[in-house]
Design a protein around this motif. Structure first.
Motif, short mmCIF file in Angstrom:
data_model
loop_
_atom_site.label_atom_id
_atom_site.label_comp_id
_atom_site.label_asym_id
_atom_site.label_seq_id
_atom_site.Cartn_x
_atom_site.Cartn_y
_atom_site.Cartn_z
N GLY A 138 0.82 -1.21 0.00
CA GLY A 138 0.00 0.00 0.00
C GLY A 138 0.85 1.26 0.00
O GLY A 138 2.06 1.22 0.26
N SER A 139 0.19 2.38 -0.29
CA SER A 139 0.87 3.68 -0.23
C SER A 139 -0.17 4.79 -0.13
O SER A 139 -1.35 4.57 -0.44
N PHE A 140 0.26 5.93 0.32
CA PHE A 140 -0.61 7.12 0.31
C PHE A 140 0.27 8.37 0.39
O PHE A 140 1.43 8.31 0.79
N TYR A 141 -0.30 9.48 -0.08
CA TYR A 141 0.35 10.78 0.09
C TYR A 141 -0.34 11.46 1.27
O TYR A 141 -1.57 11.39 1.38
N ALA A 142 0.46 12.12 2.12
CA ALA A 142 -0.15 12.80 3.27
C ALA A 142 0.61 14.08 3.60
O ALA A 142 1.81 14.20 3.36
N LYS A 143 -0.15 15.01 4.17
CA LYS A 143 0.43 16.25 4.69
C LYS A 143 -0.16 16.41 6.09
O LYS A 143 -1.29 16.88 6.26
N PRO A 144 0.60 15.95 7.11
CA PRO A 144 0.03 15.93 8.46
C PRO A 144 0.23 17.25 9.20
O PRO A 144 1.17 17.98 8.93
N ASP A 145 -0.64 17.50 10.14
CA ASP A 145 -0.49 18.66 11.02
C ASP A 145 -0.84 18.18 12.43
O ASP A 145 -2.02 18.01 12.77
N GLY A 146 0.18 17.90 13.21
CA GLY A 146 -0.04 17.45 14.59
C GLY A 146 -0.26 15.95 14.72
O GLY A 146 -0.48 15.45 15.82
N GLY A 204 -5.60 16.40 15.59
CA GLY A 204 -4.80 17.18 14.62
C GLY A 204 -5.53 17.14 13.30
O GLY A 204 -6.74 16.86 13.25
N SER A 205 -4.80 17.37 12.23
CA SER A 205 -5.44 17.22 10.92
C SER A 205 -4.43 16.59 9.95
O SER A 205 -3.23 16.64 10.17
N ILE A 206 -4.98 16.01 8.89
CA ILE A 206 -4.11 15.39 7.90
C ILE A 206 -4.80 15.44 6.54
O ILE A 206 -5.97 15.07 6.42
N ALA A 207 -4.07 15.93 5.54
CA ALA A 207 -4.60 15.93 4.17
C ALA A 207 -4.09 14.65 3.51
O ALA A 207 -2.92 14.29 3.66
N LEU A 208 -4.98 13.96 2.82
CA LEU A 208 -4.63 12.67 2.21
C LEU A 208 -4.91 12.69 0.72
O LEU A 208 -5.85 13.33 0.25
N GLN A 209 -4.12 11.94 -0.02
CA GLN A 209 -4.33 11.82 -1.46
C GLN A 209 -3.74 10.50 -1.95
O GLN A 209 -2.78 9.98 -1.36
N LEU A 210 -4.33 9.94 -2.99
CA LEU A 210 -3.85 8.74 -3.68
C LEU A 210 -3.57 7.59 -2.70
O LEU A 210 -2.46 7.09 -2.57
#
Ligand code: AHR
Length: 628
Positions: A138-146, A204-210
């Protein structure tokens, strides 16, 4: 191949008095007299994104809507998953990891702790197939905050049991790709009622993609294909893959065409595009993946290039066509150029330095539907440009043209069994001086999602005609090849192979194809019958190397047919037979009865120059008869 006792079927049908169609038919064959060569590439495959052929089909991706496209109802196939007092909400992320994917799903986790996780669940393509002792990548793109860790798990729908899980540490505050593996235990049973969860134990928050998950794939390719479906295609003994075929090449509008440049390179750089059959294509199955599909099956691509006409009628000619001609030339270079060329180097960058072998290039798809008849201008214009740069390739036109001198014409046939029965001589008297024929789409349309036995009979009858004329017909491919059998999976009924996330099966038509392609000689032997009841068909081709006559017999009647085989030079003794038979024309295979109708092996005694043979009703049979 199943080996059941076929003799019992024959004895049953004769002993219990199932009536004969009519008096014995005398079938005379002289294997020493060749009436035409057989095209060595006659049988092949055609592919298009329809019926979830790629996404939710052959393409191994298990996550549905992996790029978080938002519909009016939210992020389809994604749901919140909140354990205990874990809480989160979904927002639209205002950025993404690439220009092609400029948005994301932002998960705002308002409350979470160990055992009280909050996250997202994905339904998969009508479930997710999970098998024992298997490693999923598996894989994913993420931009985490906290948030510093993601918890990924495969969960059984009915029990909530965790079948496999991984913890993925997250670093930094920028977009980054993360990878993981999920390994299942030996004790689980294969099943498809499962889903994927991506969850978090910190606020916190996290942006996810793919977000992506793959099972083991055919030949272990990254971003590869389902193993079962690849094996089923290999068993068809194909010689080519028409790619990408059908309406999928054209798009509903020119903007929505198969724009090959947007289907290559890293997945994160593929913007995805709307298909022509009511759903969006992930483009995970891009141009290179289709070529690698050919490579894995040891077959050649028949490369179809966009020809300036889209399904809803939009078309361009003259100067306006030039950018699309350049696009086609670039595509041909990507497929066939060496690494010193711009697009050959791009292919090498994408992981495949070796060029692919191409013999045929098809210009467009079904351009006879362009009521403006602009193909009469477009084909010669495109053909000239391709031939100037690539004189070595043969060009296929999708309809008859007055200019441009195509090497072959792509004819399509979607007919009823009766229509095909009456069309078996369709090509017998076609002028051999004109272009060759590529029957690039054909099928007997009866039964859904996959054809019943009447379909297989129509197909087999039609294939006897194609084999007899395969000095003219260089290639032929059934369409559509695939359908996902779940509700909403199919857009076009009567498809060769059906599947869900875990299982796949061949329709009776699939097995007819397997039989016909597996037993094909190099020339057509002279033959004749003393009567024609309109429901009995045959093909006689000879392999000189193997000194074998491949005799294909089709009895599309409900009643048995006695045939007196008069074969010059046939060896006395046993001939191998493979028989596909149904009790009725409505009988079929399905996802719950995948092997109800399969070929059965047996022996038939050849008793010299004249052999009495009984072919039960609703039967397709291939005899391999040794020659002296
Ligand atoms: O195979 C189904 C469709 O039939 C194809 O997309 C199109 O070429 C044809 O009309």
């Amino acid at each position: 191949m199943k080996y059941k006792n076929y003799f019992s079927v024959l004895l049953f049908s004769t002993a219990f008095g199932i009536g004969f169609a009519q008096s014995p038919l005398q079938l005379k064959i002289d294997p020493n007299v060749s009436i035409a060569p057989v095209s060595p590439t006659l049988y092949g495959l055609m592919t298009e994104e329809i019926n979830h052929a790629y996404d939710g089909g052959l393409y191994g991706e298990m996550v549905r809507n992996r790029i978080f496209r938002k519909e009016w109802s939210g992020y389809e196939y994604w749901n919140l998953n909140q354990l205990g007092n874990g809480r989160a909400r979904m927002e639209t992320g205002t950025d993404g990891p690439s220009k092609a994917l400029p948005t994301s799903l932002k998960l705002v986790v308002t409350q979470a702790s160990e055992g009280n996780e909050a996250g997202l669940a994905n339904d998969g393509w009508w479930g997710m197939a999970v098998r024992p002792s298997t490693v999923y990548r598996g894989s994913f793109y993420a931009k985490p905050d906290g948030i510093t860790s993601a918890h990924i798990s495969l969960i059984a729908d009915d029990t909530g049991a965790t079948l496999a899980e991984a913890h993925v540490p997250l670093q930094g505050a920028d977009w980054k790709q993360y990878t993981f593996t999920l390994s299942t235990k030996a004790t689980i049973k294969p099943n498809q009622t499962n889903h994927l969860i991506v969850s978090f134990a910190q606020p916190g928050s996290i942006a996810l993609q793919l977000v992506s998950l793959f099972p083991p794939t055919y030949h272990d390719r990254i971003n590869g294909n389902r193993e079962d479906l690849m094996k089923m295609m290999a068993a068809m003994h194909p010689h080519f893959l028409r790619l990408p075929g059908g309406n999928y090449l054209e798009g509903d509008t020119i903007k929505q065409r198969f724009n090959w440049k947007e289907t290559v390179g890293p997945l994160v750089d593929r913007p995805t595009h709307p298909g022509t059959w009511s759903y969006r294509s992930s483009d995970g199955m891009g141009l290179l993946e289709m070529l690698e599909w050919c490579e894995d099956l040891h077959i050649d691509p028949v490369l179809a290039v966009f020809a300036g006409y889209a399904l809803q009628g939009e078309h361009v000619v003259g100067k306006d066509l030039e950018p699309y001609i350049q696009e086609a030339l670039d595509e041909i270079e990507y497929v066939t150029g060496d690494t010193s060329t711009k697009y050959g180097a791009m292919r090498a960058r994408d992981g495949h330095p070796a060029p692919f072998t191409v013999h045929y290039i098809e210009v467009g798809n079904e351009d006879q539907f362009d009521k403006s008849e602009s193909y009469q201008q477009r084909f010669p214009q495109i053909a000239k440009a391709i031939r100037e740069k690539y004189p070595q390739f043969k060009l296929i036109a999708t309809t008859r043209v007055k200019e441009g001198n195509p090497d072959a014409i792509d004819d399509h046939f979607y007919n009823s069994p009766e229509e095909f029965f009456s069309m078996v001589h369709h090509y017998d008297h076609v002028d051999r001086k004109g272009p060759k024929i590529f029957v690039g789409e054909w099928a007997t349309r009866i039964g859904e999602p996959t054809p019943n036995f009447a379909g297989a009979l129509g197909d087999a009858a039609w294939m006897t005609g194609m084999e007899r004329n395969s000095d003219l017909i260089i290639m032929a491919s059934y369409a559509p090849l695939f359908t996902n059998v779940n509700p909403g999976g199919m857009q076009w009924s009567t498809d060769l192979i059906g599947y869900d996330a875990l299982h796949a099966y061949g329709s009776p038509s699939y097995w007819a194809q397997v039989l016909f392609a597996k037993h094909l000689g190099s020339y057509v032997a002279q033959s004749s019958a003393d009567q024609d009841n309109g429901l009995f068909f045959w093909s006689s081709t000879v392999s000189q190397d193997k000194k074998t006559l491949y005799l294909k017999l089709v009895n599309a009647s409900e009643k048995s047919q006695e045939v007196v085989l008069q074969i010059a030079g046939a060896k006395h003794g046993p001939a191998s037979a493979e028989t596909l038979h149904a009790a009725s024309r409505w009988e079929t295979n399905s996802i719950v009865q995948p092997e109800r109708l399969v070929p059965v092996a047996s022996k038939v005694q050849i008793t010299g120059a004249s052999t009495r043979h009984v072919l039960p009703g609703n039967t397709i049979q291939v005899l391999d008869i040794p020659l002296q």
